[in-house]
Write an enzyme that holds these catalytic residues in place. Structure first.
Site, mmCIF file in Angstrom:
data_model
loop_
_atom_site.group_PDB
_atom_site.id
_atom_site.type_symbol
_atom_site.label_atom_id
_atom_site.label_comp_id
_atom_site.label_asym_id
_atom_site.label_seq_id
_atom_site.Cartn_x
_atom_site.Cartn_y
_atom_site.Cartn_z
ATOM 1 N N HIS A 135 0.803 -1.228 0.000
ATOM 2 C CA HIS A 135 0.000 0.000 0.000
ATOM 3 C C HIS A 135 0.833 1.275 0.000
ATOM 4 C CE1 HIS A 135 -3.773 -2.294 1.647
ATOM 5 N NE2 HIS A 135 -3.467 -2.599 0.406
ATOM 6 N N THR A 202 -4.148 -8.619 10.609
ATOM 7 C CA THR A 202 -4.990 -8.117 9.530
ATOM 8 C C THR A 202 -6.355 -8.780 9.633
ATOM 9 O OG1 THR A 202 -5.308 -7.974 7.136
ATOM 10 C CG2 THR A 202 -3.869 -9.716 7.910
HETATM 11 P P1 NAD Z 1 -7.676 -4.281 9.513
HETATM 12 O O1 NAD Z 1 -9.081 -4.105 9.884
HETATM 13 O O2 NAD Z 1 -7.339 -5.132 8.367
HETATM 14 O O3 NAD Z 1 -6.920 -4.908 10.779
HETATM 15 C C1 NAD Z 1 -6.740 -4.699 12.077
HETATM 16 C C2 NAD Z 1 -6.585 -6.132 12.644
HETATM 17 O O4 NAD Z 1 -5.523 -6.151 13.583
HETATM 18 C C3 NAD Z 1 -7.824 -6.659 13.344
HETATM 19 O O5 NAD Z 1 -8.122 -7.952 12.887
HETATM 20 C C4 NAD Z 1 -7.405 -6.674 14.824
HETATM 21 O O6 NAD Z 1 -8.029 -7.735 15.535
HETATM 22 C C5 NAD Z 1 -5.917 -6.899 14.710
HETATM 23 N N1 NAD Z 1 -5.109 -6.444 15.838
HETATM 24 C C6 NAD Z 1 -5.321 -5.357 16.635
HETATM 25 N N2 NAD Z 1 -4.338 -5.253 17.561
HETATM 26 C C7 NAD Z 1 -3.477 -6.293 17.333
HETATM 27 C C8 NAD Z 1 -2.275 -6.727 17.955
HETATM 28 N N3 NAD Z 1 -1.731 -6.054 18.986
HETATM 29 N N4 NAD Z 1 -1.661 -7.832 17.477
HETATM 30 C C9 NAD Z 1 -2.201 -8.517 16.434
HETATM 31 N N5 NAD Z 1 -3.333 -8.147 15.811
HETATM 32 C C10 NAD Z 1 -3.973 -7.050 16.253
HETATM 33 O O7 NAD Z 1 -6.916 -2.949 9.293
HETATM 34 P P2 NAD Z 1 -7.466 -1.487 9.183
HETATM 35 O O8 NAD Z 1 -6.992 -0.792 10.378
HETATM 36 O O9 NAD Z 1 -8.899 -1.448 8.866
HETATM 37 O O10 NAD Z 1 -6.691 -0.980 7.914
HETATM 38 C C11 NAD Z 1 -7.052 -1.235 6.577
HETATM 39 C C12 NAD Z 1 -5.932 -0.689 5.659
HETATM 40 O O11 NAD Z 1 -5.593 0.656 6.040
HETATM 41 C C13 NAD Z 1 -4.642 -1.449 5.812
HETATM 42 O O12 NAD Z 1 -4.590 -2.468 4.901
HETATM 43 C C14 NAD Z 1 -3.560 -0.357 5.609
HETATM 44 O O13 NAD Z 1 -3.204 -0.192 4.265
HETATM 45 C C15 NAD Z 1 -4.198 0.911 6.058
HETATM 46 N N6 NAD Z 1 -3.688 1.299 7.396
HETATM 47 C C16 NAD Z 1 -2.336 1.307 7.650
HETATM 48 C C17 NAD Z 1 -1.872 1.639 8.904
HETATM 49 C C18 NAD Z 1 -0.394 1.622 9.179
HETATM 50 O O14 NAD Z 1 0.413 1.709 8.268
HETATM 51 N N7 NAD Z 1 0.042 1.484 10.445
HETATM 52 C C19 NAD Z 1 -2.769 1.992 9.920
HETATM 53 C C20 NAD Z 1 -4.144 2.002 9.613
HETATM 54 C C21 NAD Z 1 -4.577 1.641 8.352
#
Ligand code: NAD
Ligand code: ZN
Length: 257
Positions: A135, A202
């Protein structure tokens, strides 16, 4: 997180000659970077889905840039956590053990590949090297006209322009956009070559995490999931570790060493 699951994960990982890891925003959550679907996913009452789109950028580029400025500042203020460091250590370990072995044919994927949906660069900062960033990156801007890329975005204006005159945009993939050229093919090759496919943090709602699991599975890889919540991917996993990634990865590493 039960003993049995940890032992099984460690057994599978330490026997692997090739590992492919796929990380989502849950991997960065423990460093303090907000996930989109988490409680602190809102910014000035906008939902990410209202900001991370080409239409939002056409409508209000300065607002979208301001959101990305906030996110860059958030990421600069945090550090990779112990789980990031474990993944970097595994890459170094597998590179060492593949060195000089019969596996080192030129067109074979490297023994450790990290595929991430995260745009924050934390895996780089932790020392991982073979990273496919599906991404893009928060710290890159790209020209909407000539595709010129610019790094080091500290002194960007509110609505920055390229020397060619066209508008610059954040160098990330927005909802509804294609992935960067070749990135998905590279990730699929690594998934197909892997003995183990480890999916961390994820939700499996955002493609291509799901399709990569299927590629890995149909090529015989064992699947390990690390996520405190059940996801649509859990049913495909050989081992499910219901824990936060920092604790889970350090616990596996302690058994492995
Ligand atoms: P998402 O919904 O795919 O995932 C979050 C997942 O992480 C959930 O399943 C949750 O249960 C899990 N999770 C939470 N804390 C955790 C931990 N400590 N250990 C392991 N798992 C844990 O992701 P989203 O937030 O909806 O994001 C969608 C898209 O947005 C991503 O594919 C990305 O491209 C972008 N994004 C990137 C970032 C970043 O770069 N840090 C942050 C937010 C969103
Ligand atoms: Zn340009």
């Amino acid at each position: 997180m039960t003993q049995r699951e940890m032992d099984r994960a460690c057994e599978i990982l330490s026997a692997a000659r090739s590992i492919c890891v796929s990380t989502g925003s849950g991997m960065s959550a423990e460093s303090g970077v907000a996930t989109f679907r988490g409680a602190d996913g809102l910014w000035n009452n906008f939902r990410p889905e209202e900001l991370a789109t080409p239409a939002a950028f056409r409508r209000q580029p300065a607002v979208v840039w301001a959101w990305y400025r906030t996110r860059r500042a958030q990421v600069r203020a945090v550090e990779p956590h112990a789980g990031h460091l474990v993944l970097a250590a595994w890459e170094a370990r597998l590179a060492l053990s593949a060195c000089g072995s019969a596996d080192s044919e030129p067109d074979r994927p490297l023994p450790f590949t990290l595929v991430t949906q995260n745009v924050d660069g934390l895996h780089h900062r932790a020392g991982s090297r073979n990273i496919i960033e599906l991404h893009g990156r928060l710290d890159i801007a790209r020209c909407t006209g000539c595709a010129l890329e610019q790094r080091g975005l500290d002194d960007l204006g509110e609505d920055p322009r390229c020397p060619c005159g066209a508008r610059m945009r954040p160098g990330v993939v927005w909802f509804g956009e294609m992935l960067p050229d070749g990135a998905l093919e590279l990730a699929a090759n690594a998934a197909a070559a892997a003995d183990v496919f480890l999916v961390i943090g994820t939700s499996g709602v955002v493609e291509p995490a799901t399709s990569l699991i299927h590629v890995a599975r149909s090529n015989g890889a064992k699947i390990i999931e690390i996520n405190p919540e059940a996801t649509p991917l859990s049913g495909l996993a050989n081992v499910v570790i219901r824990a936060k990634c920092g604790a889970a990865l350090t616990a596996i590493e302690e058994r492995w060493r």
